[in-house]
Enzyme design. Structure first.
Site, PDB file in Angstrom:
ATOM      1  N   GLY A  72       4.213 -17.338  19.519  1.00 58.23           N
ATOM      2  CA  GLY A  72       5.078 -18.507  19.473  1.00 58.23           C
ATOM      3  C   GLY A  72       4.563 -19.574  18.518  1.00 58.23           C
ATOM      4  O   GLY A  72       5.329 -20.230  17.823  1.00 58.23           O
ATOM      5  N   ASN A 152       7.476 -26.437  28.843  1.00 56.10           N
ATOM      6  CA  ASN A 152       6.427 -25.616  29.450  1.00 56.10           C
ATOM      7  C   ASN A 152       5.684 -26.308  30.586  1.00 56.10           C
ATOM      8  O   ASN A 152       5.042 -25.654  31.389  1.00 56.10           O
ATOM      9  CB  ASN A 152       5.424 -25.164  28.380  1.00 56.10           C
ATOM     10  CG  ASN A 152       4.975 -26.282  27.485  1.00 56.10           C
ATOM     11  OD1 ASN A 152       5.771 -26.927  26.812  1.00 56.10           O
ATOM     12  ND2 ASN A 152       3.681 -26.544  27.497  1.00 56.10           N
ATOM     13  N   GLN A 180       9.531 -20.622  26.344  1.00 55.16           N
ATOM     14  CA  GLN A 180       9.574 -20.589  27.821  1.00 55.16           C
ATOM     15  C   GLN A 180      10.936 -20.118  28.342  1.00 55.16           C
ATOM     16  O   GLN A 180      11.095 -19.899  29.548  1.00 55.16           O
ATOM     17  CB  GLN A 180       9.258 -21.973  28.395  1.00 55.16           C
ATOM     18  CG  GLN A 180       7.828 -22.430  28.161  1.00 55.16           C
ATOM     19  CD  GLN A 180       6.799 -21.662  28.999  1.00 55.16           C
ATOM     20  OE1 GLN A 180       7.126 -21.028  30.010  1.00 55.16           O
ATOM     21  NE2 GLN A 180       5.550 -21.705  28.580  1.00 55.16           N
ATOM     22  N   SER A 200       7.915 -15.742  22.273  1.00 46.37           N
ATOM     23  CA  SER A 200       6.547 -15.243  22.419  1.00 46.37           C
ATOM     24  C   SER A 200       6.508 -14.143  23.481  1.00 46.37           C
ATOM     25  O   SER A 200       6.976 -14.351  24.603  1.00 46.37           O
ATOM     26  CB  SER A 200       5.648 -16.418  22.826  1.00 46.37           C
ATOM     27  OG  SER A 200       4.382 -15.954  23.199  1.00 46.37           O
ATOM     28  N   GLY A 201       5.936 -12.993  23.107  1.00 42.49           N
ATOM     29  CA  GLY A 201       5.949 -11.830  24.002  1.00 42.49           C
ATOM     30  C   GLY A 201       5.262 -12.028  25.340  1.00 42.49           C
ATOM     31  O   GLY A 201       5.735 -11.562  26.374  1.00 42.49           O
ATOM     32  N   HIS A 202       4.129 -12.765  25.338  1.00 39.72           N
ATOM     33  CA  HIS A 202       3.338 -12.814  26.580  1.00 39.72           C
ATOM     34  C   HIS A 202       3.920 -13.725  27.648  1.00 39.72           C
ATOM     35  O   HIS A 202       3.361 -13.827  28.751  1.00 39.72           O
ATOM     36  CB  HIS A 202       1.873 -13.163  26.275  1.00 39.72           C
ATOM     37  CG  HIS A 202       1.608 -14.590  25.907  1.00 39.72           C
ATOM     38  ND1 HIS A 202       0.928 -15.435  26.749  1.00 39.72           N
ATOM     39  CD2 HIS A 202       1.903 -15.312  24.814  1.00 39.72           C
ATOM     40  CE1 HIS A 202       0.798 -16.624  26.157  1.00 39.72           C
ATOM     41  NE2 HIS A 202       1.391 -16.565  24.987  1.00 39.72           N
ATOM     42  N   THR A 238      -0.007  -6.043   7.727  1.00 40.71           N
ATOM     43  CA  THR A 238       0.364  -4.746   8.291  1.00 40.71           C
ATOM     44  C   THR A 238       0.953  -4.950   9.679  1.00 40.71           C
ATOM     45  O   THR A 238       0.385  -5.658  10.510  1.00 40.71           O
ATOM     46  CB  THR A 238      -0.873  -3.813   8.353  1.00 40.71           C
ATOM     47  OG1 THR A 238      -1.359  -3.658   7.024  1.00 40.71           O
ATOM     48  CG2 THR A 238      -0.537  -2.458   8.944  1.00 40.71           C
ATOM     49  N   CYS A 325      -3.056 -25.473  27.561  1.00 41.75           N
ATOM     50  CA  CYS A 325      -3.808 -25.975  26.412  1.00 41.75           C
ATOM     51  C   CYS A 325      -4.354 -27.368  26.689  1.00 41.75           C
ATOM     52  O   CYS A 325      -5.405 -27.726  26.203  1.00 41.75           O
ATOM     53  CB  CYS A 325      -2.948 -26.024  25.161  1.00 41.75           C
ATOM     54  SG  CYS A 325      -1.444 -25.110  25.285  1.00 41.75           S
TER      55      CYS A 325
HETATM   56  N1  PLP Z   1       5.858 -23.177  22.695  1.00 40.74           N
HETATM   57  C1  PLP Z   1       5.861 -23.309  24.034  1.00 40.74           C
HETATM   58  C2  PLP Z   1       6.949 -24.090  24.698  1.00 40.74           C
HETATM   59  C3  PLP Z   1       4.853 -22.715  24.799  1.00 40.74           C
HETATM   60  O1  PLP Z   1       4.857 -22.854  26.137  1.00 40.74           O
HETATM   61  C4  PLP Z   1       3.833 -21.986  24.130  1.00 40.74           C
HETATM   62  C5  PLP Z   1       2.702 -21.389  24.900  1.00 40.74           C
HETATM   63  O2  PLP Z   1       2.295 -21.892  25.909  1.00 40.74           O
HETATM   64  C6  PLP Z   1       3.884 -21.855  22.740  1.00 40.74           C
HETATM   65  C7  PLP Z   1       4.919 -22.469  22.058  1.00 40.74           C
HETATM   66  C8  PLP Z   1       2.862 -21.076  21.988  1.00 40.74           C
HETATM   67  O3  PLP Z   1       3.089 -19.691  22.113  1.00 40.74           O
HETATM   68  P1  PLP Z   1       1.923 -18.628  21.861  1.00 40.74           P
HETATM   69  O4  PLP Z   1       1.009 -18.710  23.014  1.00 40.74           O
HETATM   70  O5  PLP Z   1       2.629 -17.295  21.787  1.00 40.74           O
HETATM   71  O6  PLP Z   1       1.293 -18.971  20.558  1.00 40.74           O
END
Ligand code: PLP
Length: 396
Positions: A72, A152, A180, A200-202, A238, A325
């Site tokens: 993301g 988030n 999110q 974002s995949g995770h 790659t 974070c």
């Molecule tokens: N944007 C939002 C709203 C998020 O919650 C996050 C991750 O917590 C990100 C961006 C960043 O994504 P990534 O962890 O895949 O870099």
């Protein structure tokens, strides 16, 4: 013995079995480089394209509008820096909100240092921004609007389709950070009228370190990463075939399960919100109605969020105080300050984000443990009056 309850799905999720199974062949058997010409490698290429088509279908996009990234953060950086460069001749004004993720806010600050002007729209007490606010902030030199689909920290879901309509009518590019939202609420790039969308995949049971940027057909967004010209010259490096295949499998599963799973999670979330907001001097943060199904967020006055987190950890509970974070910093979250909470109150925040593995028993456990820890911390707190059972700074 305490239970183990992982309730931090907004931070990351456990890889789904479907995603893991889909990825396994690409480590040991199908390891060909999609750029190589022999048939063995071309299998990787066609599997990558199948993953792209699957992701596109989940967003109501076309396969050629999906570009895989490392997550993301990269997608957000690419969207903002790319749009700024692309529309440089038209103007230098960008509109975003005060509650974006740092992947957007820090990129916006980077652009400010390079001559762009950024308007950070305030939000209301629920964390909502309105299409009227966006319209009023537009200027002849506005080149981009970036508003997150769902926050988030507090789970508020923004009116993206209505904001998209405002931007489309004004001829201004519109990006949404849907990290999110994707896999958790219905996402449709046509209905939302977005030009750029990050995912974002995770965050939906796919692998960490994978993501994608949707770029509307015809938009010549310049690359962020230069090199060998992969992803049709737009994102070199790659290709992470295993990652793309895993992301696609996880997304397909999340979208298929979405109607039933979001209803199940919303019921669990509401039970939590009801139970915890009934505690004295507790307050739900974020919108009650425009809210991600799995996210419950609250503040408890007279409590330190970090202490709450650590005490809950000792009881086998994984939750966050604000975003993952910002947990490393002692500054109150910019999101909680933006919704109007005083510093002292913002410090007592907790985010419980429920997911696929959580059950009603987990919620009961949280409802039993959290009030105990809150009471215990208040007993020790210098800003809690044990006599009156109120925060010391409350005047009434
Ligand atoms: N944007 C939002 C709203 C998020 O919650 C996050 C991750 O917590 C990100 C961006 C960043 O994504 P990534 O962890 O895949 O870099």
């Amino acid at each position: 013995m305490s239970r183990f309850v992982y309730a931090d799905h907004a931070a990351t999720t456990r890889l789904s079995d479907a995603a893991l199974q889909a990825m396994l062949p690409y480590w040991k058997e199908r390891y060909g480089n999609p750029s190589s010409l022999y048939a063995f490698a071309q299998q990787s290429k066609s599997d990558l394209e199948a993953a792209r088509a699957q992701v596109a279908a989940c967003l109501h996009a076309a396969p050629e509008e999906i570009f895989f990234t490392s997550g993301g953060t990269e997608a957000d950086n690419w969207a903002l820096k790319g749009a700024a460069e692309l529309r440089r001749a038209k103007g230098r004004h960008i509109i975003t909100t005060a509650i974006e993720h740092h992947a957007i806010l820090h990129t916006a600050q980077y652009l400010e240092k390079r001559g762009y002007e950024v308007t950070y729209l305030p939000v209301d007490g629920d964390g909502l921004v309105t299409p009227e606010q966006v319209r009023a902030a537009l200027r002849p030199d506005t080149i981009l609007v970036s508003v997150m689909a769902a926050n988030n920290e507090i789970g508020t879901v923004e009116p993206i389709a209505a904001i998209g309509a405002v931007c489309r009518a004004a001829g201004v590019l519109f990006h949404t950070d849907a990290v999110q939202a994707v896999g958790h609420i219905p996402v449709d790039v046509e209905q939302w009228q977005v030009d750029l969308l990050s995912l974002s995949g995770h965050k939906f049971y796919g692998p960490r370190g994978t993501g994608a940027l949707y770029i509307r057909k015809g938009l010549r967004l310049p690359p962020l990463i230069h090199g060998g010209g992969q992803e049709r010259g737009r994102r070199s490096g790659t290709e992470n075939v295993a990652g793309a295949v895993g992301l696609a499998a996880a997304l397909k599963e999340a979208v298929e399960e979405l109607p039933a799973e979001s209803a199940r999670l919303a019921a669990l979330r509401d039970r939590l919100l009801e139970g915890l907001s009934a505690l004295p001097y507790a307050k739900v943060t974020g919108s009650r109605t425009h809210r991600l199904p799995g996210t419950a967020s609250l503040v408890f006055e007279g409590v330190e969020g970090e202490a709450l987190l650590l005490h809950l950890d000792a009881r086998g509970i994984c939750v966050s105080s604000g975003s993952a974070c910002s947990s490393a910093s002692l500054d109150p979250s910019h999101v909680l300050l933006a919704i109007g909470l005083p510093h002292a109150v913002a410090h007592g925040s907790i985010r419980i984000s429920l997911g696929r593995e959580n059950t009603g028993e987990d919620v009961e456990y949280l409802l039993k443990e959290i009030p105990q820890v809150v009471a215990q911390l208040r007993e020790m707190s210098p800003v809690w009056d044990r006599e009156t059972q109120k925060p010391t700074w409350v005047l009434d």
